[in-house]
Write an enzyme that holds these catalytic residues in place. Structure first.
Site, PDB file in Angstrom:
ATOM      1  N   LYS A 275       0.851  -1.207   0.000  1.00 32.39           N
ATOM      2  CA  LYS A 275       0.000   0.000   0.000  1.00 32.39           C
ATOM      3  C   LYS A 275       0.878   1.245   0.000  1.00 32.39           C
ATOM      4  O   LYS A 275       0.692   2.153  -0.816  1.00 32.39           O
ATOM      5  CB  LYS A 275      -0.891   0.003   1.238  1.00 32.39           C
ATOM      6  N   ASN A 276       1.871   1.285   0.887  1.00 32.36           N
ATOM      7  CA  ASN A 276       2.643   2.514   1.075  1.00 32.36           C
ATOM      8  C   ASN A 276       3.655   2.755  -0.036  1.00 32.36           C
ATOM      9  O   ASN A 276       4.207   3.836  -0.150  1.00 32.36           O
ATOM     10  CB  ASN A 276       3.311   2.532   2.455  1.00 32.36           C
TER      11      ASN A 276
ATOM     12  N   ARG B 285      -3.868  10.956   4.374  1.00 35.57           N
ATOM     13  CA  ARG B 285      -2.707  11.852   4.462  1.00 35.57           C
ATOM     14  C   ARG B 285      -1.803  11.711   3.245  1.00 35.57           C
ATOM     15  O   ARG B 285      -1.226  12.701   2.781  1.00 35.57           O
ATOM     16  CB  ARG B 285      -1.917  11.541   5.723  1.00 35.57           C
TER      17      ARG B 285
ATOM     18  N   CYS C 143      -4.797  12.982  12.482  1.00 33.69           N
ATOM     19  CA  CYS C 143      -5.539  11.716  12.337  1.00 33.69           C
ATOM     20  C   CYS C 143      -5.437  11.015  13.681  1.00 33.69           C
ATOM     21  O   CYS C 143      -4.828  11.509  14.621  1.00 33.69           O
ATOM     22  CB  CYS C 143      -4.963  10.868  11.201  1.00 33.69           C
TER      23      CYS C 143
ATOM     24  N   ARG D  20       0.644  14.823  12.771  1.00 35.13           N
ATOM     25  CA  ARG D  20       1.163  14.560  11.415  1.00 35.13           C
ATOM     26  C   ARG D  20       1.294  15.848  10.583  1.00 35.13           C
ATOM     27  O   ARG D  20       0.662  16.015   9.549  1.00 35.13           O
ATOM     28  CB  ARG D  20       0.297  13.514  10.725  1.00 35.13           C
TER      29      ARG D  20
ATOM     30  N   MET E  87       3.353  18.871   8.258  1.00 29.21           N
ATOM     31  CA  MET E  87       4.083  18.749   6.984  1.00 29.21           C
ATOM     32  C   MET E  87       5.300  19.659   6.933  1.00 29.21           C
ATOM     33  O   MET E  87       5.815  19.970   5.861  1.00 29.21           O
ATOM     34  CB  MET E  87       3.135  19.076   5.827  1.00 29.21           C
ATOM     35  N   ASP E  88       5.789  20.077   8.081  1.00 30.16           N
ATOM     36  CA  ASP E  88       6.915  21.029   8.101  1.00 30.16           C
ATOM     37  C   ASP E  88       8.155  20.483   7.395  1.00 30.16           C
ATOM     38  O   ASP E  88       8.866  21.230   6.695  1.00 30.16           O
ATOM     39  CB  ASP E  88       7.242  21.441   9.539  1.00 30.16           C
ATOM     40  N   LEU E  89       8.400  19.191   7.504  1.00 31.84           N
ATOM     41  CA  LEU E  89       9.610  18.620   6.879  1.00 31.84           C
ATOM     42  C   LEU E  89       9.470  18.601   5.352  1.00 31.84           C
ATOM     43  O   LEU E  89      10.454  18.800   4.619  1.00 31.84           O
ATOM     44  CB  LEU E  89       9.864  17.212   7.420  1.00 31.84           C
TER      45      LEU E  89
ATOM     46  N   ASP F   9       4.497   0.528  12.039  1.00 32.15           N
ATOM     47  CA  ASP F   9       3.259  -0.046  11.505  1.00 32.15           C
ATOM     48  C   ASP F   9       3.050  -1.500  11.932  1.00 32.15           C
ATOM     49  O   ASP F   9       2.011  -2.081  11.602  1.00 32.15           O
ATOM     50  CB  ASP F   9       3.256   0.036   9.978  1.00 32.15           C
TER      51      ASP F   9
ATOM     52  N   ARG G 290      -8.723  -0.198   4.450  1.00 30.42           N
ATOM     53  CA  ARG G 290      -7.757   0.766   3.898  1.00 30.42           C
ATOM     54  C   ARG G 290      -6.440   0.086   3.538  1.00 30.42           C
ATOM     55  O   ARG G 290      -5.755   0.502   2.619  1.00 30.42           O
ATOM     56  CB  ARG G 290      -7.465   1.879   4.913  1.00 30.42           C
TER      57      ARG G 290
HETATM   58  C1  EPZ Z   1       4.432   6.868   6.237  1.00 28.89           C
HETATM   59  O1  EPZ Z   1       3.694   7.953   6.764  1.00 28.89           O
HETATM   60  C2  EPZ Z   1       3.454   5.703   6.154  1.00 28.89           C
HETATM   61  N1  EPZ Z   1       2.361   6.058   5.262  1.00 28.89           N
HETATM   62  C3  EPZ Z   1       2.911   5.378   7.550  1.00 28.89           C
HETATM   63  O2  EPZ Z   1       2.077   4.230   7.431  1.00 28.89           O
HETATM   64  C4  EPZ Z   1       4.094   5.020   8.445  1.00 28.89           C
HETATM   65  O3  EPZ Z   1       3.621   4.783   9.750  1.00 28.89           O
HETATM   66  C5  EPZ Z   1       5.092   6.195   8.467  1.00 28.89           C
HETATM   67  O4  EPZ Z   1       5.509   6.496   7.110  1.00 28.89           O
HETATM   68  C6  EPZ Z   1       6.337   5.878   9.282  1.00 28.89           C
HETATM   69  O5  EPZ Z   1       6.958   4.745   8.777  1.00 28.89           O
HETATM   70  C7  EPZ Z   1       2.564   6.014   3.920  1.00 28.89           C
HETATM   71  O6  EPZ Z   1       3.641   5.707   3.450  1.00 28.89           O
HETATM   72  C8  EPZ Z   1       1.401   6.374   3.066  1.00 28.89           C
HETATM   73  P1  EPZ Z   1       6.570  10.184   8.372  1.00 28.89           P
HETATM   74  P2  EPZ Z   1       4.352   9.433   6.778  1.00 28.89           P
HETATM   75  O7  EPZ Z   1       6.551  11.442   7.580  1.00 28.89           O
HETATM   76  O8  EPZ Z   1       5.167   9.634   5.561  1.00 28.89           O
HETATM   77  C9  EPZ Z   1       6.408  13.393  11.852  1.00 28.89           C
HETATM   78  C10 EPZ Z   1       0.151   2.939   7.722  1.00 28.89           C
HETATM   79  O9  EPZ Z   1      -0.326   2.415   8.740  1.00 28.89           O
HETATM   80  N2  EPZ Z   1       6.461  14.373  10.766  1.00 28.89           N
HETATM   81  O10 EPZ Z   1       7.795   9.322   8.339  1.00 28.89           O
HETATM   82  O11 EPZ Z   1       3.285  10.395   7.080  1.00 28.89           O
HETATM   83  C11 EPZ Z   1       5.071  12.674  11.889  1.00 28.89           C
HETATM   84  O12 EPZ Z   1       4.134  13.447  12.618  1.00 28.89           O
HETATM   85  C12 EPZ Z   1       0.684   4.362   7.775  1.00 28.89           C
HETATM   86  O13 EPZ Z   1       0.277   2.373   6.604  1.00 28.89           O
HETATM   87  C13 EPZ Z   1       6.666  15.705  11.070  1.00 28.89           C
HETATM   88  O14 EPZ Z   1       6.803  16.072  12.234  1.00 28.89           O
HETATM   89  O15 EPZ Z   1       5.322   9.290   8.036  1.00 28.89           O
HETATM   90  C14 EPZ Z   1       5.393  11.369  12.569  1.00 28.89           C
HETATM   91  O16 EPZ Z   1       5.376  11.567  13.970  1.00 28.89           O
HETATM   92  C15 EPZ Z   1       0.453   4.996   9.136  1.00 28.89           C
HETATM   93  N3  EPZ Z   1       6.709  16.620  10.062  1.00 28.89           N
HETATM   94  C16 EPZ Z   1       6.825  11.078  12.104  1.00 28.89           C
HETATM   95  O17 EPZ Z   1       7.339  12.340  11.619  1.00 28.89           O
HETATM   96  C17 EPZ Z   1       6.566  16.250   8.744  1.00 28.89           C
HETATM   97  O18 EPZ Z   1       6.640  17.137   7.863  1.00 28.89           O
HETATM   98  C18 EPZ Z   1       6.900  10.061  10.977  1.00 28.89           C
HETATM   99  O19 EPZ Z   1       6.200  10.578   9.899  1.00 28.89           O
HETATM  100  C19 EPZ Z   1       6.366  14.890   8.450  1.00 28.89           C
HETATM  101  C20 EPZ Z   1       6.328  13.967   9.471  1.00 28.89           C
END
Ligand code: EPZ
Length: 422
Positions: free
Chosen positions: A22-23, A94, A118, A123, A125-127, A308, A400
């Site tokens: 999925k991801n 997201r 969520c 979650r 998007m600053d990064l 996950d 999902r």
């Molecule tokens: C991806 O989400 C996956 N989703 C998530 O899977 C997975 O849990 C996550 O990566 C971590 O491995 C998809 O790939 C569609 P992150 P993503 O950006 O990209 C913080 C599932 O169950 N953060 O690595 O959103 C964020 O809040 C889903 O399939 C910021 O602070 O994850 C989190 O605490 C759930 N600022 C941490 O980083 C940002 O700009 C990890 O987020 C972005 C993220």
């Protein structure tokens, strides 16, 4: 709303086919926006999140067709009509934010709704924003939408992310493929889904190296061409079903599984007393003698233990001999399955980002509620091992990320059925 009825039914034996990730699919699909030539994905999973991404791309004017019962997704972004991703779609998923980088790179502008929080966390998007601004984008937040523009096109840059965000890495890498010059992305995420994205982008003509390491280098090109790409196996579905024989006993072969996708997870399973071996068709998981042992878990970016799989591992630890400590370091609120497992007799204490689980001899079936995608399947795993019946409600969460759960588990001897809701 449908629910799933599970009745503890002893050891499981047989084979479970593992679908495409999925991801990976959710980042491969927006890659079509980078080219006006067709992009076709094979081995795609049949999931509601894929349908949501399809609707989003179509709302931008892309042609997206699901062929062969959804296992093939044929896309073309030749004639896009919009660069705006609306809140009503983005709030549902997201990963919709992954159209930001491609739209910015191809059209020099994009308007993407902030996803909002969520169940598992804020979650933000600053990064993503910091990385795209490093490439020269001007991004402002207005009325809940990110308004991004790069009138003169994006320019390659050296950028180090404060945290190895998966989504931000994907957005920045996709944007950099069409930037002028070289981009070096440091502290990049290393997940297999990112490796899969880069392999697809390379087939489209992108010049990228370092995927799977913390430093990814991208040489911008003028344009990308079409391609056909097979979606990588879903390591989270794989890990989830590896836990079925672990929690119930028996022996199950996961078709399409590869050790390299789940190495840190396998280490924990083996430490708990579960045997995992490679076969020519995938991975075989067996638990023969009695309860597993408690092990501690800390979730980390790949190659660490995947967040996950934390909820699913907690279900196993609820039945283990001893006490385990699970530390969730990626999301701030990812223990909502704990109170539901407690209703089944589990002994769990949650303090902030740490859950302490004292294993019990036997879980008891009970009505429980799914709160998010991975929590839903954690409750099903617990139900497989529990005495009596467990009804898991709100299984739209399940749809999902897991295709044909009932069929796959019935196929190895589980007593499980889906109850149609009103
Ligand atoms: C991806 O989400 C996956 N989703 C998530 O899977 C997975 O849990 C996550 O990566 C971590 O491995 C998809 O790939 C569609 P992150 P993503 O950006 O990209 C913080 C599932 O169950 N953060 O690595 O959103 C964020 O809040 C889903 O399939 C910021 O602070 O994850 C989190 O605490 C759930 N600022 C941490 O980083 C940002 O700009 C990890 O987020 C972005 C993220």
């Amino acid at each position: 709303m449908d629910s799933i009825l599970v009745t503890g039914n002893g050891p499981l034996n047989g084979q479970i086919p593992i679908a495409g990730a999925k991801n990976a699919c959710l980042t491969l699909m927006p890659a079509t926006l980078l080219s006006e030539e067709p992009l076709t994905l094979t081995n795609a999973p049949r999931l509601s999140d894929i349908k949501t991404m399809t609707a989003l791309l179509q709302s931008l004017g892309a042609e997206v067709s699901a062929l062969q019962d959804g296992q093939v997704i044929a896309m073309s972004s030749h004639d896009l009509t919009s660069q705006t991703a609306d809140y009503d779609i983005v709030r549902k998923m997201r990963a919709s934010n992954l159209v930001l980088g491609p739209l910015l790179a191809r059209f020099g502008q994009a308007v993407v709704s902030l996803p909002g929080g969520c169940a598992i966390g804020a979650r933000p998007m600053d990064l993503h924003v910091e990385g795209l601004e490093a490439l020269g984008a001007e991004i402002e937040l207005k009325d809940g939408y990110l308004h991004a523009k790069a009138p003169g096109g994006l320019k390659g840059a050296v950028h180090e992310m404060r945290f190895a965000s998966v989504g931000a890495t994907e957005n920045i890498v996709m944007a950099a493929t069409l930037a002028k010059g070289t981009t070096v992305l440091k502290n990049a995420a290393r997940e297999p889904e990112i490796v899969d994205l880069v392999e697809c982008l390379r087939k489209m003509g992108a010049q990228i190296s370092g995927e799977g390491t913390s430093t990814i280098e991208i040489q911008g090109v003028d344009c990308l061409h079409g391609a056909t790409h097979q979606v990588v196996t879903d390591r989270i579905e794989l890990g989830t079903y590896m836990l079925a024989p672990a929690i119930c006993g028996g022996e199950v072969e996961l078709l399409g599984g590869r050790m390299s996708l789940v190495s840190s997870f396998v280490e924990k399973l083996e430490a708990a007393g579960v045997s995992v071996s490679e076969t020519e068709k995938g991975l075989k998981v067996a638990r023969k003698n009695g309860r597993v042992r408690a092990v501690d878990v800390v979730t980390e970016p790949f190659p660490g233990f995947p967040t996950d799989l934390q909820a699913q591992m907690m279900a196993l630890m609820c039945t283990a001999e001893g006490t385990s400590v699970l530390e969730e370091r990626i999301f701030e609120n990812r223990f909502m399955h704990a109170p539901e497992l407690t209703r089944m007799g589990a002994q769990i204490e949650v303090h902030g980002g740490t859950a302490t689980v004292t294993g019990v001899e036997q879980l008891k079936g009970a009505p429980v509620m799914a709160t998010d995608l991975r929590a839903s399947v954690s409750l099903i795993l617990a139900g497989l091992a529990a005495e009596g019946e467990t009804t898991v409600s709100r299984v739209y969460h399940l749809d999902r990320g897991y295709e044909h759960v009932v069929r796959k588990l019935e196929g190895v001897g589980a007593k499980i059925e889906r109850i149609k809701g009103e």
